[in-house]
Design a protein around this motif. Structure first.
Motif, PDB file in Angstrom:
ATOM      1  N   GLN A   1     -18.682  33.062 -30.359  1.00  0.00           N
ATOM      2  CA  GLN A   1     -20.109  33.308 -30.539  1.00  0.00           C
ATOM      3  C   GLN A   1     -20.826  32.199 -31.319  1.00  0.00           C
ATOM      4  O   GLN A   1     -21.811  31.627 -30.842  1.00  0.00           O
ATOM      5  CB  GLN A   1     -20.326  34.653 -31.234  1.00  0.00           C
ATOM      6  N   ILE A   2     -20.348  31.913 -32.515  1.00  0.00           N
ATOM      7  CA  ILE A   2     -21.047  30.931 -33.355  1.00  0.00           C
ATOM      8  C   ILE A   2     -20.971  29.523 -32.761  1.00  0.00           C
ATOM      9  O   ILE A   2     -21.995  28.828 -32.689  1.00  0.00           O
ATOM     10  CB  ILE A   2     -20.498  30.972 -34.791  1.00  0.00           C
TER      11      ILE A   2
ATOM     12  N   THR B   1     -24.240  42.608 -43.725  1.00  0.00           N
ATOM     13  CA  THR B   1     -23.003  42.374 -42.973  1.00  0.00           C
ATOM     14  C   THR B   1     -22.011  43.509 -43.199  1.00  0.00           C
ATOM     15  O   THR B   1     -21.330  43.946 -42.260  1.00  0.00           O
ATOM     16  CB  THR B   1     -22.379  41.030 -43.373  1.00  0.00           C
TER      17      THR B   1
ATOM     18  N   PHE C   1     -29.240  33.036 -39.661  1.00  0.00           N
ATOM     19  CA  PHE C   1     -27.845  33.006 -40.095  1.00  0.00           C
ATOM     20  C   PHE C   1     -27.251  34.416 -40.085  1.00  0.00           C
ATOM     21  O   PHE C   1     -26.155  34.634 -39.572  1.00  0.00           O
ATOM     22  CB  PHE C   1     -27.752  32.394 -41.494  1.00  0.00           C
TER      23      PHE C   1
ATOM     24  N   GLY D   1     -26.930  35.803 -36.574  1.00  0.00           N
ATOM     25  CA  GLY D   1     -25.925  35.083 -35.788  1.00  0.00           C
ATOM     26  C   GLY D   1     -24.499  35.344 -36.209  1.00  0.00           C
ATOM     27  O   GLY D   1     -23.580  35.211 -35.404  1.00  0.00           O
ATOM     28  N   THR D   2     -24.278  35.723 -37.474  1.00  0.00           N
ATOM     29  CA  THR D   2     -22.910  35.880 -37.973  1.00  0.00           C
ATOM     30  C   THR D   2     -22.495  37.339 -38.167  1.00  0.00           C
ATOM     31  O   THR D   2     -21.303  37.639 -38.149  1.00  0.00           O
ATOM     32  CB  THR D   2     -22.737  35.150 -39.319  1.00  0.00           C
ATOM     33  N   THR D   3     -23.465  38.227 -38.342  1.00  0.00           N
ATOM     34  CA  THR D   3     -23.128  39.633 -38.601  1.00  0.00           C
ATOM     35  C   THR D   3     -22.301  40.223 -37.473  1.00  0.00           C
ATOM     36  O   THR D   3     -21.300  40.920 -37.716  1.00  0.00           O
ATOM     37  CB  THR D   3     -24.414  40.457 -38.790  1.00  0.00           C
TER      38      THR D   3
ATOM     39  N   SER E   1     -20.357  38.650 -35.379  1.00  0.00           N
ATOM     40  CA  SER E   1     -19.023  38.056 -35.371  1.00  0.00           C
ATOM     41  C   SER E   1     -18.130  38.653 -36.451  1.00  0.00           C
ATOM     42  O   SER E   1     -16.956  38.959 -36.208  1.00  0.00           O
ATOM     43  CB  SER E   1     -19.119  36.539 -35.562  1.00  0.00           C
ATOM     44  N   VAL E   2     -18.676  38.830 -37.641  1.00  0.00           N
ATOM     45  CA  VAL E   2     -17.886  39.400 -38.743  1.00  0.00           C
ATOM     46  C   VAL E   2     -17.478  40.831 -38.414  1.00  0.00           C
ATOM     47  O   VAL E   2     -16.321  41.233 -38.610  1.00  0.00           O
ATOM     48  CB  VAL E   2     -18.681  39.349 -40.062  1.00  0.00           C
TER      49      VAL E   2
ATOM     50  N   SER F   1     -14.807  40.883 -35.807  1.00  0.00           N
ATOM     51  CA  SER F   1     -13.531  40.350 -36.279  1.00  0.00           C
ATOM     52  C   SER F   1     -12.718  41.446 -36.972  1.00  0.00           C
ATOM     53  O   SER F   1     -11.480  41.464 -36.876  1.00  0.00           O
ATOM     54  CB  SER F   1     -13.767  39.183 -37.242  1.00  0.00           C
TER      55      SER F   1
END
Length: 478
Positions: free
Chosen positions: A115-116, A298, A420, A423-425, A427-428, A431
């Motif tokens: 994703q990132i 997050t 940010f 875009g990352t929430t 993915s975290v 994961s």
């Protein structure tokens, strides 16, 4: 007004009321009729200027058809793994132990790691080239899935499918955010999100039909035809993306937009206050990491995503009862997705019409908590209540876009922070979702899943507490 002193004198009371100046009168909010307000709630462009309505109609047709149908096929494929498992794949591939969970985990790993990097590459390569090319890879791997002979071959296919799919979701939101204003974006995002669950719902009926009509055709089992069908319906969508995706208003070169429409699109974005993207820097990231928004938001989204697995195991429960046919096992869980479709759209329209955010999220958490508690207790819970509890889990997923809307608004004054976190929430969260179900929902423990359902209850409680903390910190900052 003069600075010289004036003599007091009797003034009529009516004269004490100042008459509004033209500038002040123009600043007053326009009073809208009830009919116009209703039309705006139903669809935001119904009262717009003709040229703007035409532009919105075009980008709705091209962007939403590509994004919606592609998301439909992706979730159709994801759910087909579960339906194929109970329709003969387990026996054909000799799936044993917890290998079924590993299929999902391999997909999640590929989904998370792509994703990132994909978002970074999209700043240099046009989305209209990047996204459809990954769609073509997705199609090829899906065809290969129909030919696997061992669980390990399916592991590889699921990883590559997840890798290709991870480039899609953030890219779509990037394109949607570039073309739609705040008044328009939520409804389109709700439609896009709901299309995924149309695919999930359709999967059970498709597997039932293929199992009856195609099982044994050309020497292939019905579950293998399921993945062939996925690839066939997705191929034209991948090719359509090369033409339909307009990139961004600043660099679009599509032929279906006239020059004056491209100019209007640029003006709309300028009027909406959307300027140039702020590049990522180490200084900016350090600033973000020292604020509470990233950590609390997050944490909430991670708890939320990891608590959504509970409803996906209904077919394993039905299979364990040994009284339903393969077709019934595949179709009976589909109302969960129908409920998610209806609630997702209802949440989106209600959030915009009433300007509500957190109450809708709380409502979905309460419903899902009730369902998870029943499935965690299990013994002594009536058969009908177990059935209803699985269906009630469909109330949860649709609140995800509402929460992300809230994040978007709270972080609106810091463009870098907003991008940010959004875009990352995801993915975290995924994961963690790659391994938590593997540990908690061991398929050898089906159908009760005491550990998995109990952990889900705890995750919902943690999500509720984290959301409450976020609201407290928001009010403190305000």
């Amino acid at each position: 007004m003069s600075d010289s002193p004036v003599k007091e004198k009797s003034v009529p009371q009516a004269a004490l009321v100042p008459s509004p100046s033209p500038s002040r009168a123009s600043s007053l909010p326009e009073k809208k009729s009830r009919g116009r307000r209703i039309r705006e709630i139903i669809w935001d462009s119904l009262d717009g200027p003709p040229e703007e309505r035409k532009l919105l109609f075009k980008i709705d047709i091209f962007i939403l058809t590509w994004a919606g149908f592609t998301y439909f096929s992706k979730n159709l494929n994801s759910n087909n793994v579960s339906n194929a498992y109970v329709s003969g794949m387990k026996e054909d591939l000799n799936v044993v132990g917890n290998e079924y969970q590993t299929f999902t985990t391999m997909w999640t790993i590929g989904y998370v790691i792509s994703q990132i990097p994909s978002q970074m590459i999209c700043t240099r390569i046009r989305p209209s080239l990047w996204c459809p090319s990954w769609e073509l890879l997705w199609v090829i791997v899906t065809f290969c899935t129909a030919a696997v002979k061992t669980p390990h071959q399916l592991y590889a296919c699921r990883f590559l499918v997840g890798l290709a799919e991870g480039t899609f979701y953030p890219a779509v939101h990037t394109v949607l955010g570039a073309w739609y204003t705040k008044r328009e974006l939520a409804k389109r995002a709700s439609i896009f999100f709901a299309s995924a669950f149309v695919g999930s719902m359709f999967s059970g009926y498709l597997q039932a039909a293929l199992y009856k009509g195609m099982n044994g055709t050309a020497g292939l089992a019905g579950w293998r035809w399921l993945f062939i069908f996925d690839g066939v319906i997705t191929l034209p969508m991948a090719l359509w993306g090369y033409y339909a995706l307009p990139d961004l208003p600043t660099n679009t070169r599509v032929k279906w937009l006239k020059p004056e429409e491209k100019t209007l699109a640029l003006k709309r974005m300028a009027d909406a206050g959307k300027g140039k993207d702020v590049p990522f820097t180490w200084t900016g990231i350090k600033r973000i990491l020292f604020k509470w928004h990233f950590w609390v938001y997050t944490a909430y989204y991670t708890f939320f995503i990891c608590s959504e697995n509970i409803g996906t195991y209904m077919n394993l429960w039905l299979k364990s009862l040994k009284k339903y046919s393969v077709s019934e096992i595949n179709t009976y869980p589909t109302p969960i997705n129908a409920i998610t479709i209806v609630t997702s759209l209802a949440y989106g329209w209600t959030a915009d019409a009433l300007q509500l955010r957190s109450p809708i999220v709380y409502f979905s958490l309460i419903v899902c908590f009730f369902a998870a508690m029943n499935l965690a207790i299990w013994d002594g819970v009536p058969f009908g209540l177990k059935w209803a509890s699985y269906y009630l889990t469909g109330f949860a997923p649709g609140s995800g876009p509402i929460f992300l809307t809230m994040v978007n608004e709270i972080c609106a004054d810091d463009t870098l922070e907003r991008k940010f976190i959004l875009g990352t929430t995801n993915s975290v969260a995924y994961s963690f979702n790659a391994w938590i179900p593997l540990v908690t929902y061991n398929t050898t423990k089906a159908p009760r899943f005491l550990v998995g359902n109990s952990v889900t209850v705890a995750l919902i409680v943690c999500a509720t507490l984290t959301l409450t903390l976020a609201l407290f910190l928001q009010r403190r900052d305000a």
